[in-house]
Design a protein around this motif. Structure first.
Motif, PDB file in Angstrom:
ATOM      1  N   LEU A 166       0.933  -0.960  -0.212  1.00  0.00           N
ATOM      2  CA  LEU A 166      -0.523  -0.197  -0.318  1.00  0.00           C
ATOM      3  C   LEU A 166       1.049   1.114   0.045  1.00  0.00           C
ATOM      4  CD1 LEU A 166      -0.316   1.409   3.163  1.00  0.00           C
ATOM      5  CD2 LEU A 166      -0.018  -1.612   3.278  1.00  0.00           C
ATOM      6  N   ARG A 167       0.727   2.385  -0.613  1.00  0.00           N
ATOM      7  CA  ARG A 167       0.715   3.603   0.084  1.00  0.00           C
ATOM      8  C   ARG A 167      -0.218   4.692   0.146  1.00  0.00           C
ATOM      9  NH1 ARG A 167       1.292   4.594  -5.755  1.00  0.00           N
ATOM     10  NH2 ARG A 167      -0.600   7.092  -5.559  1.00  0.00           N
ATOM     11  N   LEU A 168       0.392   5.775   1.188  1.00  0.00           N
ATOM     12  CA  LEU A 168       0.165   6.386   1.591  1.00  0.00           C
ATOM     13  C   LEU A 168       0.034   7.824   1.661  1.00  0.00           C
ATOM     14  CD1 LEU A 168      -0.927   5.137   5.341  1.00  0.00           C
ATOM     15  CD2 LEU A 168      -2.522   6.286   3.357  1.00  0.00           C
ATOM     16  N   GLY A 169      -0.367   8.180   0.520  1.00  0.00           N
ATOM     17  CA  GLY A 169      -0.005   9.790   0.865  1.00  0.00           C
ATOM     18  C   GLY A 169       1.283   9.321  -0.663  1.00  0.00           C
ATOM     19  N   GLN A 170       2.009  10.339  -0.877  1.00  0.00           N
ATOM     20  CA  GLN A 170       3.522  10.490  -1.711  1.00  0.00           C
ATOM     21  C   GLN A 170       4.076  10.121  -1.894  1.00  0.00           C
ATOM     22  OE1 GLN A 170       1.968  11.360  -4.655  1.00  0.00           O
ATOM     23  NE2 GLN A 170       0.341  11.821  -4.245  1.00  0.00           N
ATOM     24  N   GLN A 171       4.681   9.538  -0.344  1.00  0.00           N
ATOM     25  CA  GLN A 171       6.098   8.355   0.277  1.00  0.00           C
ATOM     26  C   GLN A 171       6.179   8.165   1.277  1.00  0.00           C
ATOM     27  OE1 GLN A 171       8.729  12.029   0.441  1.00  0.00           O
ATOM     28  NE2 GLN A 171       7.874  13.526   1.980  1.00  0.00           N
ATOM     29  N   SER A 172       5.039   7.201   1.569  1.00  0.00           N
ATOM     30  CA  SER A 172       4.704   6.236   2.560  1.00  0.00           C
ATOM     31  C   SER A 172       4.254   5.490   1.936  1.00  0.00           C
ATOM     32  CB  SER A 172       3.802   7.107   3.834  1.00  0.00           C
ATOM     33  OG  SER A 172       4.606   8.151   4.443  1.00  0.00           O
ATOM     34  N   TRP A 173       4.996   3.359   1.975  1.00  0.00           N
ATOM     35  CA  TRP A 173       5.096   3.046   2.027  1.00  0.00           C
ATOM     36  C   TRP A 173       4.822   1.897   2.655  1.00  0.00           C
ATOM     37  CZ3 TRP A 173       8.061   6.084  -1.244  1.00  0.00           C
ATOM     38  CH2 TRP A 173       7.081   6.394  -1.917  1.00  0.00           C
ATOM     39  N   GLY A 174       4.189   0.718   2.843  1.00  0.00           N
ATOM     40  CA  GLY A 174       3.888  -0.444   3.217  1.00  0.00           C
ATOM     41  C   GLY A 174       3.742  -1.764   2.170  1.00  0.00           C
ATOM     42  N   VAL A 175       4.379  -2.510   2.722  1.00  0.00           N
ATOM     43  CA  VAL A 175       4.715  -3.924   2.458  1.00  0.00           C
ATOM     44  C   VAL A 175       4.838  -5.373   3.202  1.00  0.00           C
ATOM     45  CG1 VAL A 175       6.178  -3.461   0.069  1.00  0.00           C
ATOM     46  CG2 VAL A 175       7.723  -3.802   1.918  1.00  0.00           C
ATOM     47  N   GLN A 176       3.653  -6.364   2.283  1.00  0.00           N
ATOM     48  CA  GLN A 176       3.523  -7.205   3.184  1.00  0.00           C
ATOM     49  C   GLN A 176       4.624  -7.951   3.591  1.00  0.00           C
ATOM     50  OE1 GLN A 176       0.499  -8.181   6.231  1.00  0.00           O
ATOM     51  NE2 GLN A 176       2.887  -9.090   6.268  1.00  0.00           N
ATOM     52  N   PHE A 177       5.671  -8.349   2.659  1.00  0.00           N
ATOM     53  CA  PHE A 177       6.384  -8.969   2.103  1.00  0.00           C
ATOM     54  C   PHE A 177       8.349  -8.610   2.959  1.00  0.00           C
ATOM     55  CE2 PHE A 177       5.233  -7.066  -1.308  1.00  0.00           C
ATOM     56  CZ  PHE A 177       6.583  -5.926  -1.742  1.00  0.00           C
ATOM     57  N   HIS A 178       9.067  -9.746   2.617  1.00  0.00           N
ATOM     58  CA  HIS A 178      10.375  -8.691   2.924  1.00  0.00           C
ATOM     59  C   HIS A 178      10.882  -8.326   1.593  1.00  0.00           C
ATOM     60  CE1 HIS A 178       9.476 -10.246   7.259  1.00  0.00           C
ATOM     61  NE2 HIS A 178       8.874 -11.343   6.909  1.00  0.00           N
ATOM     62  N   PRO A 179      11.218  -7.891   1.073  1.00  0.00           N
ATOM     63  CA  PRO A 179      12.390  -7.863   0.282  1.00  0.00           C
ATOM     64  C   PRO A 179      14.107  -7.610   0.595  1.00  0.00           C
ATOM     65  CG  PRO A 179      11.715  -5.711   0.933  1.00  0.00           C
ATOM     66  CD  PRO A 179      10.249  -6.493   1.656  1.00  0.00           C
ATOM     67  N   GLU A 180      14.011  -7.702   1.675  1.00  0.00           N
ATOM     68  CA  GLU A 180      15.605  -7.335   2.490  1.00  0.00           C
ATOM     69  C   GLU A 180      16.032  -9.370   3.183  1.00  0.00           C
ATOM     70  OE1 GLU A 180      13.006  -7.902   5.773  1.00  0.00           O
ATOM     71  OE2 GLU A 180      12.447  -7.520   4.449  1.00  0.00           O
TER      72      GLU A 180
END
Length: 231
Positions: A166-180
């Motif tokens: 998801l994205r909130l506003g123009q520069q806050s993102w949340g990812v349920q997965f683990h890109p790291e």
């Protein structure tokens, strides 16, 4: 040097490959081990970005994890001020803090490499634009965001979990997965735990090795786009 504040919520949920990607852009990580009693700062002042890592708790389990109120307050202060990335629990904190809902042990768990669908809104997102419509990522969760904040934009879904990014506003993102997470980390997962959740440990590890190069290419691209906003 530009710095990013990273909140670590669990002994076993570290920044992983994020450290390499930060170093490649000459961005300094400032890691706060909140789980170990290090105080969560009251603001992101002095930092150019905020990253919230994963953990086994729900975003409002304050009695179990007494630093969470301070982390939610930090998130409210940072949102709209600097780029924010929430990973797993971090994404759930983002959703919960701004009016969404998170439920524990909801639906079916996801562990290991999972296919994600980029939704139409993702085609124009600064982190996802130009990427394939189907991506793979490493998952490790039972809890889910079950309702997004009213002004959130849903960017990706999977078969078992609707709210993957998801994205909130123009520069806050949340990812349920683990890109790291790298394949080496997956190899350390408990086989008994995987079996208890309905997964074959050998298959989970084999998939992590099989898709390692693809996962690195995909998520280094996405995270580097995020870090370009920080820099």
């Amino acid at each position: 040097m530009t710095s990013v504040l990273i909140i670590k919520n669990d002994r076993d949920s570290g920044p992983g490959r994020l450290l390499e990607w930060l170093d490649a852009r000459s961005i300094s990580p400032v890691v706060v081990r909140a789980w170990d009693g290090e105080p969560v700062p009251g603001s992101v002042d002095g930092h150019a970005g905020l990253i919230l890592l994963g953990g086994g708790m729900l975003p409002d389990e304050d009695e179990r994890s007494p630093w969470l109120p301070a982390e939610r307050a930090l998130l409210r202060q940072a949102h709209g001020q600097v780029p924010v990335l929430g990973i797993c629990l971090g994404a759930q904190l983002l959703a919960h803090t701004f009016g969404g809902e998170v439920q524990g042990k909801y639906g079916q768990p996801e562990k290991g490499v999972t296919s994600l669908t980029v939704l139409p809104a993702g085609a124009d997102d600064v982190l996802l634009a130009g990427l394939p419509s189907t991506l793979r990522a490493v998952e490790s969760h039972q809890d889910q965001i079950t309702r997004l904040p009213s002004d959130a934009v849903l960017l990706m879904s999977s078969e078992r979990c609707t709210n993957q990014m998801l994205r909130l506003g123009q520069q806050s993102w949340g990812v349920q997965f683990h890109p790291e997470v790298e394949a080496e980390r997956v190899r350390r997962w408990s086989p008994d735990r995987l079996q208890a959740l309905g997964f074959d440990p050998d298959t989970v590890v084999a998939d992590a090795d099989r898709y390692a190069v693809e996962l690195e290419k995909t998520w280094s691209t996405v995270v580097e786009r995020f870090l370009s906003l920080v820099a």
